[in-house]
Scaffold this motif. Structure first.
Motif, short mmCIF file in Angstrom:
data_model
loop_
_atom_site.label_atom_id
_atom_site.label_comp_id
_atom_site.label_asym_id
_atom_site.label_seq_id
_atom_site.Cartn_x
_atom_site.Cartn_y
_atom_site.Cartn_z
N MET A 1 0.81 -1.20 0.00
CA MET A 1 0.00 0.00 0.00
C MET A 1 0.86 1.28 0.00
SD MET A 1 -1.36 -0.03 3.95
CE MET A 1 -1.04 1.70 4.28
N MET B 1 6.50 -9.46 -3.49
CA MET B 1 5.28 -10.15 -3.11
C MET B 1 4.53 -9.41 -1.98
SD MET B 1 6.86 -13.37 -0.99
CE MET B 1 5.76 -13.24 0.39
N VAL B 2 5.29 -8.89 -0.98
CA VAL B 2 4.70 -8.18 0.15
C VAL B 2 3.74 -9.11 0.91
CG1 VAL B 2 3.53 -6.11 0.96
CG2 VAL B 2 4.97 -6.00 -1.05
N VAL B 4 0.86 -12.26 0.21
CA VAL B 4 0.20 -13.14 -0.75
C VAL B 4 -0.99 -13.81 -0.07
CG1 VAL B 4 0.45 -15.21 -2.19
CG2 VAL B 4 2.34 -13.59 -1.97
N TYR B 49 0.40 -15.03 3.56
CA TYR B 49 1.74 -14.89 4.12
C TYR B 49 2.40 -13.65 3.52
CZ TYR B 49 3.37 -17.30 -0.09
OH TYR B 49 3.62 -17.66 -1.38
N CYS B 50 3.31 -13.07 4.29
CA CYS B 50 3.89 -11.78 3.95
C CYS B 50 5.41 -11.85 4.05
CB CYS B 50 3.40 -10.71 4.93
SG CYS B 50 1.62 -10.52 4.98
N SER B 51 6.05 -11.01 3.28
CA SER B 51 7.51 -10.98 3.32
C SER B 51 8.01 -10.37 4.63
CB SER B 51 8.06 -10.21 2.13
OG SER B 51 7.58 -8.89 2.11
N SER B 52 7.09 -9.87 5.45
CA SER B 52 7.49 -9.34 6.76
C SER B 52 7.24 -10.34 7.88
CB SER B 52 6.75 -8.03 7.03
OG SER B 52 5.37 -8.25 6.90
N PHE B 53 6.91 -11.56 7.54
CA PHE B 53 6.85 -12.61 8.56
C PHE B 53 8.27 -13.13 8.81
CE2 PHE B 53 2.20 -14.18 7.70
CZ PHE B 53 1.73 -12.98 8.22
N PRO B 68 5.13 -19.64 9.17
CA PRO B 68 4.41 -18.47 9.66
C PRO B 68 3.29 -18.13 8.67
CG PRO B 68 6.79 -18.10 9.71
CD PRO B 68 6.57 -19.37 8.96
N VAL B 69 2.08 -18.04 9.15
CA VAL B 69 0.96 -17.84 8.23
C VAL B 69 -0.22 -17.23 8.99
CG1 VAL B 69 -0.19 -20.10 8.59
CG2 VAL B 69 -0.28 -19.01 6.35
N ALA B 93 3.04 -9.46 11.68
CA ALA B 93 4.19 -9.06 10.87
C ALA B 93 5.29 -8.49 11.77
CB ALA B 93 3.77 -8.04 9.83
N GLU B 101 0.65 -3.52 5.77
CA GLU B 101 0.35 -4.28 4.56
C GLU B 101 -0.60 -5.44 4.89
OE1 GLU B 101 1.13 -3.37 1.65
OE2 GLU B 101 2.77 -1.94 1.92
N THR C 96 15.06 -10.35 5.89
CA THR C 96 13.90 -11.23 5.92
C THR C 96 13.03 -11.04 4.68
OG1 THR C 96 13.85 -11.25 8.31
CG2 THR C 96 11.79 -11.73 7.19
N THR C 97 12.70 -9.80 4.43
CA THR C 97 11.86 -9.49 3.27
C THR C 97 12.53 -9.98 1.98
OG1 THR C 97 11.00 -7.56 4.40
CG2 THR C 97 10.75 -7.61 2.02
N TYR C 100 12.16 -13.72 1.42
CA TYR C 100 10.83 -14.07 0.90
C TYR C 100 10.72 -13.78 -0.59
CZ TYR C 100 8.15 -15.27 5.10
OH TYR C 100 7.65 -15.91 6.21
N GLU C 101 11.23 -12.62 -0.96
CA GLU C 101 11.15 -12.25 -2.38
C GLU C 101 11.94 -13.22 -3.24
OE1 GLU C 101 9.16 -10.05 -3.47
OE2 GLU C 101 8.69 -8.80 -1.74
#
Lengths: 250, 250, 250, 250
Positions: A1, B1-2, B4, B49-53, B68-69, B93, B101, C96-97, C100-101
């Protein structure tokens, strides 16, 4: 966002000036701009929030939540007054990247509405109390610097951090003219003297009819909002405050 | 991805309420919401799931991996019950930006399904053990605050961090109403007393028929999951644990 | 940009297995996978770099630059061998981010090529030297765990960090099956014993004809690359090294 | 926004070389490239700013604001000279990710203009003053390394941080050839001796007719800009400076 802007309406403005008033040293800009909004009865037309704002909600007296947010108001000038876009809010972004994104978004919206001139306000931090705060200025161009020197401001030497610096700095790269005006302040509390000083200059320059008599009321409103956001100490409730300073995020 | 989101189905819901139950202080929300899912036999329809997990996988007893989900479940209410969207998961997150996000994505999905009301739960951290935990509330509007005051909650003063604060805070900017309900807790372990307290209020408000007798079972399930994720200590295997606390990422 | 993948060709593969071999504890995976590439004469078909890699270039002996990069190779299996996608590289992502990416991108490409099974390798760090390293496993499902238990591996208890954990963890959310196989190692240097151990299991499972006689050569190549990247000490040139450990970024 | 590039025009160039000159150790590149721009009267055709630059504005003598920015200039070569794209600026990006984004954007623009060769410059930091600074080189390929060895450069051993390393490193992955040329320097101030050294090599290689007599003037201009940006100390105004080193961002 990254940054989300909710536009409630798209105002029709003529050559408007963008005036910035986010929290900063002495809350000089924050007070000045809130006073403009109150006195001019400016209309809120946009709310902006960014993923780089604080990740919390805040409660006000009656248990209602408030969120970190920036708001845009407009004022259609009467009889010779300049049209205004006013940036108000309870926070700046927490990160460098976030500041760029926020300022970029604000300039986008402003440009779309025909704005090509930006004014940012702030406090110039002093270690010693000053009775009559001096004004300092930096601007995108010589002509604008001159105008401000003519009303008694001195030239800022150094770096202007935060939204006050970025809006003028990026603005210049995007074809905006503008200036940053600072007033000396201790910076430890909402400073009505410094706010009055910058506000007077702005009103004179833009031919705005704004009554400054009730400025101290605006300072009180600002102080209240800031206390809720934990940006300043709540002097009379320290005991009660301890209890409310919890974090319950794991 | 941020972030998904994998949607397995798009449920047809009528004016559903979103109830948040991610890990937090005392795991009050996490337990309460897992109990709802178990008792209502709610259907999982989305995984997020997020790239900040956290960037790890976790193993459960038999050597299977868990990640992590966050998960969304729905419950179609029977006979007067309100339809529900339930947010469950094993993590929030890790970063401010990530929290925005994640919450933004959850509100997107919820709004798409017709939801305009969000309830977040949590623990209100206390230094001293409390026998009968009190409830605290903050809400988007006066009417909602009143309802919760009527069932004995007091007003939260201060800042509400994490998803519990953000969903209500951003939600308000996006046209959601809702509230955050917290129960006092020491916050050091999964707290069944505090969980039972918030759960009872929620079930009464939403006319949900949920048996709370087996809540302690849910607490055990939660404790197990959390131990695998290293979020709480595994009391009986400390020696074995040392060995398994390795990182092999360079 | 986040992650950029340059695909040189799109290989036609039948139900390929993805094998991960990025730098990690003891460089177990890194050596094993480089040996597969060398012995199978696998074909490089993609290079991936991410904004979360280190922001430097590295020089090799003759003054040529090398960059932090991940590479994908393929091997079309002969006579009963399984088709392979091999992930090799000189770095993982720094954040971390970024991890994931990176993993998301690699799974995207692998899925596109028909892959639904992922194997990650690594070292399981021990404080004491072990003569015969044991193997440890975690997998997406019971059947896969069983297979590995049958070849003598034990179950990993705890958290699997980095790409080794993420590829299996996110993979599961995306419909991949797979496992993570670790061998005990001191982890202080490129460990050929541990590498040989995991490599043997993988080759048996996938019916790969790979000669392990020259594994020590592969270890030497790995050691050389790592020294250039500053990931391990260059034992015989310490004096010369001081001089070359400069940073000239302001 | 990440990185925004404002292109004023799209120059028609023939096989141009990109020469990098951002601030770095000893400001060797920064001085060299500014001198090229001044002497060749190169034309500015693009301004780039990124959300990973500093979030401030800076004032110059007369109160005008300057912003962290990168600029691209072009020079259409006369009589045998090579066409040039020159990268100049007052900052690099503050984060690893930002450096990747910035370099990616610059390579995009350069490739679009037909450029396939990149030269980066810099200082090689020494603890002791050197009278005749030696040159060091790293390059994408053997032929290019050879050419530089022929003019007396030695091979860089180790890691090349920042834009100087990334442009050559990522460039190679994108099909650029090129080299990084460093001159020994103490690195504590804008170093005209080191700058002259690299500049001479570049001019010889590219058959550029550039008068180096006025290089010390360029050094003075650079010193002035850097003082405004707080990148180097302003020696004669230390008392005045204290006062101007304030931050008024809350």
């Amino acid at each position: 966002m990254v940054c989300v802007a909710h536009l409630r309406e798209k105002p029709e403005l003529t050559n408007p000036v963008l005036i910035e008033g986010l929290p900063g040293i002495g809350f000089v800009a924050n007070i000045a701009v809130l006073h403009l909004i109150r006195e001019l009865k400016a209309n809120r037309f946009a709310e902006i929030y960014c993923s780089s704002f604080q990740d919390f909600a805040v409660t006000v007296e009656k248990g209602q939540t408030r969120h970190p947010v920036n708001e845009l108001y407009y004022h259609k000038g009467k009889a010779g007054e300049r049209d205004l876009i006013i940036l108000y809010g309870n926070t700046q972004a927490l990160t460098t990247t976030g500041q760029y994104e926020l300022c970029g978004r604000i300039l986008d919206i402003s440009k779309e509405l025909g704005c090509r001139f930006v004014i940012t306000l702030g406090g110039f931090k002093r270690e010693q109390e000053v009775n009559t705060p001096k004004l300092y200025v930096a601007a995108t161009d010589k002509e604008t610097v001159s105008k401000l020197l003519n009303v008694g401001a001195e030239i800022i030497k150094g770096q202007i951090f935060g939204v006050a610096g970025l809006l003028v700095g990026i603005g210049r790269l995007r074809g905006f003219r503008g200036f940053c005006l600072l007033a000396e302040t201790l910076g430890l509390y909402p400073d009505s003297v410094a706010s009055r000083k910058v506000l007077k200059v702005i009103c004179d320059m833009l031919d705005l009819e704004v009554n400054l008599d009730s400025l101290d009321e605006t300072v009180e409103v600002t102080r209240n909002l800031l206390e809720n956001f934990g940006l300043i100490e709540r002097p009379l409730m320290k005991k009660g405050k301890k209890e409310s300073q919890f974090r319950w995020f794991v």
